[in-house]
Design a protein around this motif. Structure first.
Motif, short mmCIF file in Angstrom:
data_model
loop_
_atom_site.label_atom_id
_atom_site.label_comp_id
_atom_site.label_asym_id
_atom_site.label_seq_id
_atom_site.Cartn_x
_atom_site.Cartn_y
_atom_site.Cartn_z
N HIS A 166 67.21 38.84 6.59
CA HIS A 166 67.31 38.60 8.32
C HIS A 166 67.43 40.12 8.50
N ASP A 200 74.78 30.73 15.04
CA ASP A 200 73.69 29.93 15.10
C ASP A 200 72.53 30.51 14.86
N LYS A 201 72.23 32.04 15.18
CA LYS A 201 71.00 32.51 14.70
C LYS A 201 70.85 32.60 13.36
N LEU A 235 72.14 30.67 10.87
CA LEU A 235 72.02 29.25 10.18
C LEU A 235 70.71 28.87 10.61
N THR A 236 69.94 29.04 11.92
CA THR A 236 68.63 28.63 12.12
C THR A 236 67.75 29.33 11.41
N PHE A 237 68.01 30.45 11.07
CA PHE A 237 67.20 31.32 9.89
C PHE A 237 66.94 30.68 8.83
N ASP A 271 66.45 27.44 8.08
CA ASP A 271 65.75 26.43 8.33
C ASP A 271 64.02 26.71 7.55
N LYS A 304 68.81 21.99 3.09
CA LYS A 304 70.09 22.10 3.79
C LYS A 304 71.47 22.02 3.07
N TRP A 325 73.07 25.16 2.55
CA TRP A 325 73.36 26.10 3.69
C TRP A 325 75.17 26.47 3.75
#
Length: 538
Positions: A449, A484-485, A487-489, A491, A496, A499
């Motif tokens: 990221h 949130d950003k 953790l969403t990354f 996906d 899961k 994570w």
């Protein structure tokens, strides 16, 4: 009949005798005879030829012998990188004594522990660390700089014994020459016993596998403590007559390192990924000429793919990775420069390389079975680079040295070609809902990221799942992100259950004196700060 024949062969086999192995100190003696006027060491504004270095070492050997030190005695050394630290290593080798260097980041009580645990007879220390010297309780002290009452001055001793005849004690292969203390991330540090015969193999192996064409025209920049990995890296430089350059600054200075690379036409250096990242990302990399570099060797921790690409883009195909612990002095795998590439399809992604020359790797199950390709287990190794065991630690020896193999405590797998892939420390792995989770997998994805500069993922107790993961991230300069950003990354990129449940943001990650990120310290800090609470999970 076969058994009788075998017994006769054993009875008739020659026995090893004392003095059956070269004293490691002869590497310096030989290069001083062969290249006396060639520059061998630079520290700041000072430099010494090989003949001058050898003469100073011989003087120190004579001074130590005059103070009662001899074969098998332990010489504790506490100093930052300097010519005296470099010389003390060779003096201990030649004397047949045991070099016991410390990490200068240790506290006085920790250095006191090393003095007692190693059974040190004498101390050489830099005068900036008087409390550390006092904590050792040793009477025989030699100060680099200004001595105190009852102490000897290093330079005065060298001057007093100038012109001393060269001496190399007779040694056998298993005679100790260096106690390599672990970083002590769990429990007390353990003293790995490195021997003359073992280290002779390590030197040869480093030259063969890491920097095969090294010779007198080469120059090595010392950017890590000589007390540990950089000290091992310096040995093959001496063996091949290559000059070592020690920066004159006490703190790590990226711009100064690049200036020295240009000035001395540095051809190789050894470092760890965190320091290599700092060098590559510093603006000075573009101000100084580094075209002379042939080998930039990194070890001590895995290097993430994004960081590899950045280093390759800046430096070219010069980076070399090796994997190895102090107990085998770095000799487990090598990923040579020709296998590093910007193109993912042209390199074994995520691998730390293939077995070093003369060494063998096995992946073992907890019951000792040797596992096949693509099966995860403990990384074990055997060969001439394996150390002589831990000093005064039968329990650790029984655990680490089993069935003729050294058990690293690292987890990994090999592919069908023999390339090794590290999945984490056995102590880093956590079990969440009955499934093994290896933090490195999540770390690799999170580091891709653009907002993430550094990240550490670790398991913590969880009342529902047994253990659950948490991440501590350091944002890259000028970047923004929230939990949130990130953790969403994950996906679609990671199952899961792998994570982390929470993401915390810190300005920096703690580093050990060896450039590693101690996850036990991160875990302790999360609870101490109240980010996590005992018994409640993340």
């Amino acid at each position: 009949m076969l058994r009788q024949t075998a017994n006769k062969k054993r009875q008739g086999a020659p026995r090893r005798r004392m003095g059956d192995t070269m004293n490691l100190g002869r590497l310096l003696s030989d290069v001083a005879r062969r290249l006396p006027e060639r520059r061998g060491l630079v520290w700041g504004a000072q430099s010494w030829t090989w003949a001058e270095i050898d003469a100073r070492v011989n003087a120190l050997v004579a001074a130590l012998a005059a103070r009662g030190l001899g074969k098998g005695d332990k010489l504790l050394v506490h100093a930052r990188n300097c010519n005296q630290l470099f010389e003390s290593q060779w003096a201990a080798f030649k004397l047949g004594a045991v070099w016991v260097p410390t990490n200068v980041r240790l506290t006085p009580p920790e250095v006191g522990y090393l003095a007692r645990n190693s059974d040190a007879e004498a101390l050489i220390y830099e005068d900036a660390f008087p409390e550390h010297a006092d904590a050792t309780g040793l009477d025989k002290r030699i100060a680099i700089g200004q001595p105190r009452s009852g102490e000897d001055a290093y330079e005065a001793l060298v001057a007093e014994h100038a012109g001393a005849q060269g001496f190399e004690a007779e040694v056998s292969r298993n005679d100790p020459c260096w106690f390599f203390y672990t970083s002590g991330t769990t429990g007390k540090p353990k003293g790995g016993v490195l021997t003359h015969g073992q280290m002779a193999f390590v030197v040869t192996n480093h030259i063969a596998d890491l920097m095969p064409d090294t010779g007198p025209e080469d120059v090595s920049l010392v950017v890590a403590p000589l007390s540990h990995g950089a000290g091992a890296h310096a040995l093959p430089q001496v063996a091949r007559g290559a000059c070592s350059v020690i920066p004159g600054t006490t703190a790590f200075d990226e711009a100064e390192c690049w200036r020295l690379v240009e000035e001395y036409r540095v051809t190789n250096l050894f470092t760890v990924p965190t320091i290599l990242n700092r060098l590559v990302q510093h603006e000075a990399v573009d101000r100084y000429d580094h075209a002379s570099l042939k080998y930039v060797i990194y070890a001590g921790a895995p290097m993430y793919r994004e960081d590899q690409k950045e280093a390759l883009a800046k430096l070219g195909k010069v980076i070399v990775q090796y994997y190895g612990l102090g107990e085998v002095t770095g000799n487990i795998t090598v990923l040579p420069r020709e296998l590093h590439d910007l193109d993912d399809a042209r390199m074994p992604l995520g691998s730390c390389g293939y077995p070093r020359t003369g060494m063998e790797i096995a992946i073992k199950a907890p019951d000792g079975r040797r596992l096949g390709p693509d099966q995860n287990g403990e990384i074990c190794v055997r060969g001439p680079a394996v150390f002589g065991g831990y000093y005064k630690n039968d329990e650790a020896n029984a655990k680490a040295l089993q069935d003729g193999w050294f058990h690293t405590g690292d987890l990994g797998r090999t592919d069908t070609r023999g390339f090794l892939f590290i999945t984490g420390r056995a102590s880093d792995m956590y079990i969440s809902g009955g499934s093994n989770v290896y933090p490195r997998e999540a770390e690799e994805v999170l580091l891709s990221h653009p907002a993430v500069g550094e990240v550490a993922v670790l398991g913590v107790p969880d009342p529902k799942w047994g253990e659950a993961g948490v991440a501590v991230a350091v944002l890259a300069d000028g970047q923004e992100a929230d939990e949130d950003k990130l953790l969403t990354f994950l996906d679609g990129k990671l199952a899961k259950y792998k994570w982390p449940r929470r993401v915390f943001f810190w300005p920096e990650l703690p580093k050990s004196g060896y450039g590693k990120v101690p996850k036990h310290l991160i875990r302790q800090t999360l609870y101490a700060r109240g980010d996590l609470q005992e018994g409640k999970g993340p």
